[in-house]
Motif scaffolding. Structure first.
Motif, PDB file in Angstrom:
ATOM      1  N   ASP A 206       0.817  -1.216   0.000  1.00 52.82           N
ATOM      2  CA  ASP A 206       0.000   0.000   0.000  1.00 52.82           C
ATOM      3  C   ASP A 206       0.852   1.269   0.000  1.00 52.82           C
ATOM      4  O   ASP A 206       0.682   2.141  -0.853  1.00 52.82           O
ATOM      5  CB  ASP A 206      -0.971   0.019   1.185  1.00 52.82           C
ATOM      6  N   ALA A 207       1.772   1.387   0.951  1.00 51.56           N
ATOM      7  CA  ALA A 207       2.589   2.608   1.058  1.00 51.56           C
ATOM      8  C   ALA A 207       3.538   2.766  -0.127  1.00 51.56           C
ATOM      9  O   ALA A 207       3.576   3.840  -0.738  1.00 51.56           O
ATOM     10  CB  ALA A 207       3.356   2.631   2.380  1.00 51.56           C
ATOM     11  N   PRO A 208       4.337   1.732  -0.504  1.00 56.32           N
ATOM     12  CA  PRO A 208       5.236   1.951  -1.648  1.00 56.32           C
ATOM     13  C   PRO A 208       4.496   2.262  -2.943  1.00 56.32           C
ATOM     14  O   PRO A 208       4.958   3.086  -3.735  1.00 56.32           O
ATOM     15  CB  PRO A 208       6.033   0.652  -1.765  1.00 56.32           C
ATOM     16  N   GLU A 209       3.340   1.635  -3.163  1.00 60.63           N
ATOM     17  CA  GLU A 209       2.601   1.920  -4.399  1.00 60.63           C
ATOM     18  C   GLU A 209       2.027   3.327  -4.402  1.00 60.63           C
ATOM     19  O   GLU A 209       2.020   3.990  -5.433  1.00 60.63           O
ATOM     20  CB  GLU A 209       1.511   0.867  -4.627  1.00 60.63           C
ATOM     21  N   ARG A 210       1.590   3.801  -3.264  1.00 63.14           N
ATOM     22  CA  ARG A 210       1.094   5.178  -3.170  1.00 63.14           C
ATOM     23  C   ARG A 210       2.234   6.160  -3.448  1.00 63.14           C
ATOM     24  O   ARG A 210       2.079   7.119  -4.206  1.00 63.14           O
ATOM     25  CB  ARG A 210       0.501   5.403  -1.773  1.00 63.14           C
ATOM     26  N   MET A 211       3.403   5.905  -2.841  1.00 63.33           N
ATOM     27  CA  MET A 211       4.568   6.776  -3.046  1.00 63.33           C
ATOM     28  C   MET A 211       5.012   6.764  -4.507  1.00 63.33           C
ATOM     29  O   MET A 211       5.310   7.804  -5.082  1.00 63.33           O
ATOM     30  CB  MET A 211       5.729   6.314  -2.150  1.00 63.33           C
ATOM     31  N   PHE A 212       5.053   5.580  -5.117  1.00 61.24           N
ATOM     32  CA  PHE A 212       5.503   5.420  -6.492  1.00 61.24           C
ATOM     33  C   PHE A 212       4.541   6.111  -7.451  1.00 61.24           C
ATOM     34  O   PHE A 212       4.966   6.832  -8.359  1.00 61.24           O
ATOM     35  CB  PHE A 212       5.609   3.918  -6.815  1.00 61.24           C
ATOM     36  N   ALA A 213       3.239   5.894  -7.261  1.00 61.12           N
ATOM     37  CA  ALA A 213       2.228   6.506  -8.131  1.00 61.12           C
ATOM     38  C   ALA A 213       2.306   8.025  -8.069  1.00 61.12           C
ATOM     39  O   ALA A 213       2.206   8.708  -9.090  1.00 61.12           O
ATOM     40  CB  ALA A 213       0.830   6.022  -7.747  1.00 61.12           C
ATOM     41  N   SER A 214       2.524   8.566  -6.883  1.00 63.32           N
ATOM     42  CA  SER A 214       2.633  10.012  -6.730  1.00 63.32           C
ATOM     43  C   SER A 214       3.920  10.540  -7.365  1.00 63.32           C
ATOM     44  O   SER A 214       3.895  11.524  -8.110  1.00 63.32           O
ATOM     45  CB  SER A 214       2.604  10.362  -5.242  1.00 63.32           C
ATOM     46  N   LYS A 215       5.031   9.888  -7.111  1.00 67.37           N
ATOM     47  CA  LYS A 215       6.344  10.337  -7.590  1.00 67.37           C
ATOM     48  C   LYS A 215       6.454  10.305  -9.113  1.00 67.37           C
ATOM     49  O   LYS A 215       6.959  11.247  -9.714  1.00 67.37           O
ATOM     50  CB  LYS A 215       7.429   9.447  -6.971  1.00 67.37           C
ATOM     51  N   TYR A 216       5.968   9.239  -9.737  1.00 66.61           N
ATOM     52  CA  TYR A 216       6.199   9.060 -11.167  1.00 66.61           C
ATOM     53  C   TYR A 216       5.002   9.358 -12.061  1.00 66.61           C
ATOM     54  O   TYR A 216       5.183   9.661 -13.234  1.00 66.61           O
ATOM     55  CB  TYR A 216       6.708   7.645 -11.451  1.00 66.61           C
ATOM     56  N   PHE A 217       3.806   9.250 -11.527  1.00 68.49           N
ATOM     57  CA  PHE A 217       2.621   9.426 -12.361  1.00 68.49           C
ATOM     58  C   PHE A 217       1.722  10.567 -11.910  1.00 68.49           C
ATOM     59  O   PHE A 217       0.741  10.862 -12.575  1.00 68.49           O
ATOM     60  CB  PHE A 217       1.799   8.125 -12.406  1.00 68.49           C
ATOM     61  N   GLY A 218       2.033  11.182 -10.761  1.00 68.08           N
ATOM     62  CA  GLY A 218       1.191  12.251 -10.242  1.00 68.08           C
ATOM     63  C   GLY A 218      -0.210  11.773  -9.910  1.00 68.08           C
ATOM     64  O   GLY A 218      -1.165  12.532 -10.001  1.00 68.08           O
ATOM     65  N   MET A 219      -0.315  10.518  -9.523  1.00 71.60           N
ATOM     66  CA  MET A 219      -1.613   9.910  -9.212  1.00 71.60           C
ATOM     67  C   MET A 219      -1.614   9.417  -7.762  1.00 71.60           C
ATOM     68  O   MET A 219      -0.560   9.292  -7.143  1.00 71.60           O
ATOM     69  CB  MET A 219      -1.862   8.706 -10.145  1.00 71.60           C
ATOM     70  N   GLU A 220      -2.808   9.115  -7.248  1.00 75.31           N
ATOM     71  CA  GLU A 220      -2.916   8.593  -5.893  1.00 75.31           C
ATOM     72  C   GLU A 220      -2.816   7.076  -5.842  1.00 75.31           C
ATOM     73  O   GLU A 220      -2.437   6.518  -4.818  1.00 75.31           O
ATOM     74  CB  GLU A 220      -4.238   9.031  -5.260  1.00 75.31           C
ATOM     75  N   SER A 221      -3.169   6.406  -6.934  1.00 72.15           N
ATOM     76  CA  SER A 221      -3.114   4.942  -6.919  1.00 72.15           C
ATOM     77  C   SER A 221      -2.252   4.438  -8.071  1.00 72.15           C
ATOM     78  O   SER A 221      -2.099   5.096  -9.098  1.00 72.15           O
ATOM     79  CB  SER A 221      -4.514   4.345  -6.988  1.00 72.15           C
ATOM     80  N   MET A 222      -1.743   3.264  -7.869  1.00 75.27           N
ATOM     81  CA  MET A 222      -0.779   2.669  -8.784  1.00 75.27           C
ATOM     82  C   MET A 222      -1.458   2.003  -9.973  1.00 75.27           C
ATOM     83  O   MET A 222      -2.327   1.159  -9.793  1.00 75.27           O
ATOM     84  CB  MET A 222       0.006   1.619  -7.985  1.00 75.27           C
ATOM     85  N   PRO A 223      -1.066   2.352 -11.204  1.00 78.30           N
ATOM     86  CA  PRO A 223      -1.546   1.597 -12.356  1.00 78.30           C
ATOM     87  C   PRO A 223      -0.743   0.293 -12.453  1.00 78.30           C
ATOM     88  O   PRO A 223       0.462   0.289 -12.216  1.00 78.30           O
ATOM     89  CB  PRO A 223      -1.235   2.517 -13.536  1.00 78.30           C
ATOM     90  N   HIS A 224      -1.400  -0.807 -12.766  1.00 75.69           N
ATOM     91  CA  HIS A 224      -0.702  -2.095 -12.900  1.00 75.69           C
ATOM     92  C   HIS A 224      -0.827  -2.576 -14.337  1.00 75.69           C
ATOM     93  O   HIS A 224      -1.900  -2.513 -14.920  1.00 75.69           O
ATOM     94  CB  HIS A 224      -1.307  -3.127 -11.937  1.00 75.69           C
ATOM     95  N   ASP A 225       0.272  -3.068 -14.879  1.00 77.06           N
ATOM     96  CA  ASP A 225       0.252  -3.511 -16.269  1.00 77.06           C
ATOM     97  C   ASP A 225       0.389  -5.025 -16.418  1.00 77.06           C
ATOM     98  O   ASP A 225       0.431  -5.534 -17.526  1.00 77.06           O
ATOM     99  CB  ASP A 225       1.340  -2.805 -17.070  1.00 77.06           C
ATOM    100  N   GLY A 226       0.500  -5.748 -15.309  1.00 78.78           N
ATOM    101  CA  GLY A 226       0.621  -7.194 -15.388  1.00 78.78           C
ATOM    102  C   GLY A 226       1.957  -7.669 -15.928  1.00 78.78           C
ATOM    103  O   GLY A 226       2.107  -8.840 -16.270  1.00 78.78           O
ATOM    104  N   ARG A 227       2.946  -6.763 -15.984  1.00 79.89           N
ATOM    105  CA  ARG A 227       4.283  -7.127 -16.476  1.00 79.89           C
ATOM    106  C   ARG A 227       5.369  -6.862 -15.442  1.00 79.89           C
ATOM    107  O   ARG A 227       6.462  -7.386 -15.547  1.00 79.89           O
ATOM    108  CB  ARG A 227       4.620  -6.344 -17.748  1.00 79.89           C
TER     109      ARG A 227
END
Length: 164
Positions: A121-142
């Motif tokens: 939960d925490a790393p995905e929130r941080m990653f989504a904010s840092k790289y995508f400017g979003m609150e939740s993480m997009p997942h691509d299945g890869r």
């Protein structure tokens, strides 16, 4: 984690000069501000492999979002040891960086499709904010998550050296 900082938060002495070592706060701020790290893994025959990745640092662990069909992922399945360097600076007196090493652990499903995983939960929130400017993480299945809780951390900040 082996590092002694000027605010005394660790156990062993860093080999590089203490005067250019980052404090824990400086290191955390630096890792939060940087976007790309270089990750080194080891192949079965001992040959190194280095590649760039995006990451987040939570103050304790470095979280790497890696392609599961990459050379890196395959090598880490056979030998989980890795080293990571995050650095910055153009001129000699501006150079600064952090080197972290230890063992990578896969966290969550691989590849990641977004199944609930409270540890992410925490790393995905941080990653989504840092790289995508979003609150939740997009997942691509890869991609999937690797966590490095470093056994060793070395830092340097040449801006701390007296010039002249």
């Amino acid at each position: 984690m082996t590092e002694t900082t000027t605010d005394g938060d660790a156990t062993d002495t860093q080999r590089r000069g203490r005067r250019i070592m980052m404090t824990a706060g400086e290191r955390d701020a630096f890792l939060a501000s940087q976007r790309t790290c270089r990750v080194a893994t080891v192949s079965g025959n001992g040959a190194p492999h280095v590649g760039a990745l995006w990451f987040v640092w939570d103050g304790t662990a470095l979280w790497l979002y890696s392609l599961t069909r990459s050379k890196r992922w395959g090598q880490l399945r056979n030998d989980p040891r890795l080293a990571v360097v995050v650095d910055d600076g153009e001129a000699y007196g501006e150079l600064r960086g952090v080197e972290l090493s230890g063992r990578a652990i896969s966290v969550g499903e691989a590849p990641r499709a977004g199944q609930p995983c409270p540890e992410l939960d925490a790393p995905e929130r941080m990653f989504a904010s840092k790289y995508f400017g979003m609150e939740s993480m997009p997942h691509d299945g890869r991609h999937a998550w690797l966590r490095l809780v470093p056994d060793s951390v070395v830092s340097w900040d040449f801006r701390k050296m007296p010039m002249g």
